[in-house]
Design a protein around this motif. Structure first.
Motif, PDB file in Angstrom:
ATOM      1  N   ILE A   1       0.598  -1.344  -0.060  1.00  0.00           N
ATOM      2  CA  ILE A   1      -0.130  -0.084  -0.038  1.00  0.00           C
ATOM      3  C   ILE A   1       0.854   1.277   0.148  1.00  0.00           C
ATOM      4  O   ILE A   1       0.649   1.881  -0.727  1.00  0.00           O
ATOM      5  CB  ILE A   1      -0.825   0.038   1.277  1.00  0.00           C
ATOM      6  CG1 ILE A   1      -2.084  -0.851   1.154  1.00  0.00           C
ATOM      7  CG2 ILE A   1      -1.480   1.471   1.536  1.00  0.00           C
ATOM      8  CD1 ILE A   1      -2.951  -1.205   2.447  1.00  0.00           C
ATOM      9  N   ILE A   2       1.798   1.380   0.830  1.00  0.00           N
ATOM     10  CA  ILE A   2       2.885   2.552   1.081  1.00  0.00           C
ATOM     11  C   ILE A   2       3.885   2.574  -0.004  1.00  0.00           C
ATOM     12  O   ILE A   2       3.941   3.706  -0.710  1.00  0.00           O
ATOM     13  CB  ILE A   2       3.625   2.432   2.284  1.00  0.00           C
ATOM     14  CG1 ILE A   2       2.360   2.319   3.561  1.00  0.00           C
ATOM     15  CG2 ILE A   2       4.328   3.670   2.587  1.00  0.00           C
ATOM     16  CD1 ILE A   2       2.375   3.493   4.537  1.00  0.00           C
ATOM     17  N   LEU A   3       4.004   1.320  -0.664  1.00  0.00           N
ATOM     18  CA  LEU A   3       5.319   1.710  -1.716  1.00  0.00           C
ATOM     19  C   LEU A   3       4.568   1.887  -3.143  1.00  0.00           C
ATOM     20  O   LEU A   3       5.079   2.639  -3.771  1.00  0.00           O
ATOM     21  CB  LEU A   3       6.163   0.320  -1.835  1.00  0.00           C
ATOM     22  CG  LEU A   3       7.124   0.073  -0.902  1.00  0.00           C
ATOM     23  CD1 LEU A   3       7.828  -1.429  -0.921  1.00  0.00           C
ATOM     24  CD2 LEU A   3       7.925   1.082  -0.687  1.00  0.00           C
ATOM     25  N   LYS A   4       3.528   1.304  -3.326  1.00  0.00           N
ATOM     26  CA  LYS A   4       2.784   1.319  -4.509  1.00  0.00           C
ATOM     27  C   LYS A   4       1.803   2.542  -4.480  1.00  0.00           C
ATOM     28  O   LYS A   4       1.496   2.842  -5.564  1.00  0.00           O
ATOM     29  CB  LYS A   4       2.176   0.052  -5.127  1.00  0.00           C
ATOM     30  CG  LYS A   4       3.159  -1.097  -5.160  1.00  0.00           C
ATOM     31  CD  LYS A   4       4.324  -1.069  -6.370  1.00  0.00           C
ATOM     32  CE  LYS A   4       4.819  -2.236  -6.344  1.00  0.00           C
ATOM     33  NZ  LYS A   4       5.766  -2.369  -7.454  1.00  0.00           N
ATOM     34  N   GLY A   5       1.234   2.779  -3.516  1.00  0.00           N
ATOM     35  CA  GLY A   5       0.021   3.832  -3.755  1.00  0.00           C
ATOM     36  C   GLY A   5      -1.380   2.839  -4.054  1.00  0.00           C
ATOM     37  O   GLY A   5      -1.132   1.920  -4.720  1.00  0.00           O
ATOM     38  N   ILE A   6      -2.297   3.715  -4.070  1.00  0.00           N
ATOM     39  CA  ILE A   6      -3.392   2.845  -4.516  1.00  0.00           C
ATOM     40  C   ILE A   6      -4.093   3.773  -5.831  1.00  0.00           C
ATOM     41  O   ILE A   6      -5.113   3.165  -6.106  1.00  0.00           O
ATOM     42  CB  ILE A   6      -4.468   2.775  -3.345  1.00  0.00           C
ATOM     43  CG1 ILE A   6      -4.940   4.113  -2.824  1.00  0.00           C
ATOM     44  CG2 ILE A   6      -3.975   1.890  -2.498  1.00  0.00           C
ATOM     45  CD1 ILE A   6      -6.362   4.308  -2.219  1.00  0.00           C
ATOM     46  N   GLU A   7      -3.355   4.819  -6.101  1.00  0.00           N
ATOM     47  CA  GLU A   7      -3.877   5.401  -7.106  1.00  0.00           C
ATOM     48  C   GLU A   7      -3.982   4.650  -8.489  1.00  0.00           C
ATOM     49  O   GLU A   7      -2.984   4.058  -8.711  1.00  0.00           O
ATOM     50  CB  GLU A   7      -3.177   6.880  -7.175  1.00  0.00           C
ATOM     51  CG  GLU A   7      -3.859   7.752  -8.425  1.00  0.00           C
ATOM     52  CD  GLU A   7      -3.264   9.152  -8.132  1.00  0.00           C
ATOM     53  OE1 GLU A   7      -4.020  10.359  -8.202  1.00  0.00           O
ATOM     54  OE2 GLU A   7      -2.097   9.282  -7.727  1.00  0.00           O
TER      55      GLU A   7
END
Lengths: 194, 194
Positions: free
Chosen positions: A180-186
């Motif tokens: 979640i934090i590395l890739k983001g969810i956008e």
């Protein structure tokens, strides 16, 4: 015997709460006298301090191993550190619950001591992020301190809802959080105009 | 008078703790008799329940406004919901500390009632994420429930470290958290081979 007292106290503090547990309860369970208890500890609070200390020192030691492991990238270290915190819900669930609930029953001096060690854990976590920024594994546009607080909040909060007998393992949860934090969810648009 | 009792109790519970505050302390501060207290409340626990209820119901009401606001994208709703939670540290700091610390002093039935409302808050948060997945603002590869827990962990943990008189405002913190999760922190390589 000292370890037995600690172990039995952990059971009782987790089950009944620190305040509701008496020294008599502890020695009754071990079938020893209060004299035996006082040979090892001056008070119930000292037992609680030792539970807190062993827990955070164990975490710090394992964290140090992650930090020193030169075969890991900083992304892998981030994952390993998150997994380390989450894995305690399974391996040291009782202690984890006690240290999350019973800080305020410690003496002031002991609270200071524990808080310093917790800070050390957080600052070590920041080291991984800062190193990853230097190696350009992580972007420089996010503040290290906020990210560390955010991560610790996510993982600490898991103590309240995450059950290791559920559909999700602690390894999977650590992977999800890291992702979640590395890739983001956008959602990244595939192509302009589609 | 009911509101005055609530207000004074909030001051005392925050300052001394729920357990350490007596009904006598509350009525002394208001210069009224215990009879007045018992006209409005059956017990100190009922006061605590009302503090909990007002707090979570206030949050739910404001969250509902965010959910219903059709001028906002789901990304904006996510930001607004995170900001809503964080802004309470400033605007309702005492109540926020009390509801984070004193759940276990409530009667079992009241705990159930509060937990149901907290769950509602979390599920509403999940609605924003799910809506954003449908509109393709958010990627479908992250589990909604874990993301919601992660966000709530980040924001709830802020109660322990975030000070509104520090260098960072609650608006900025909300923006940072939203950004961390939306954009991720992984460095995106500018060009192959550079």
């Amino acid at each position: 015997m000292k370890n037995q007292i600690l172990k039995k106290s952990i059971d009782l503090f987790d089950d009944k709460g620190f305040k509701e547990t008496t020294i008599q309860d502890i020695v009754d369970q071990l079938d020893v006298t209060k004299g035996t208890f006082y040979y090892y500890f001056n008070s119930k609070q000292e037992v609680l301090r030792d539970i807190h200390l062993e827990y955070i020192e164990g975490l710090l030691q394992e964290q140090e191993e992650i930090l020193q492991n030169q075969t890991l990238s900083n992304k892998e270290k981030l994952y390993e550190n998150i997994y380390l915190t989450l894995s305690k819900i399974d391996t040291q669930g009782k202690e984890a619950r006690i240290v999350h609930r019973e800080l305020r029953h410690l003496h002031e001096d002991h609270v200071k001591q524990i808080k310093l060690k917790r800070k050390e854990y957080r600052l070590n976590f920041e080291k991984i992020i800062d190193e990853g920024k230097k190696t350009r594994e992580f972007s420089n546009h996010i503040r290290t301190d906020i990210l560390a607080f955010g991560f610790l909040g996510m993982t600490n909060y898991s103590y309240y809802w995450f059950r290791t007998d559920g559909e999700l393992t602690d390894k999977e949860l650590a992977r999800f959080y890291t992702e979640i934090i590395l890739k983001g969810i956008e959602e990244v648009p595939v192509k302009e105009g589609i």
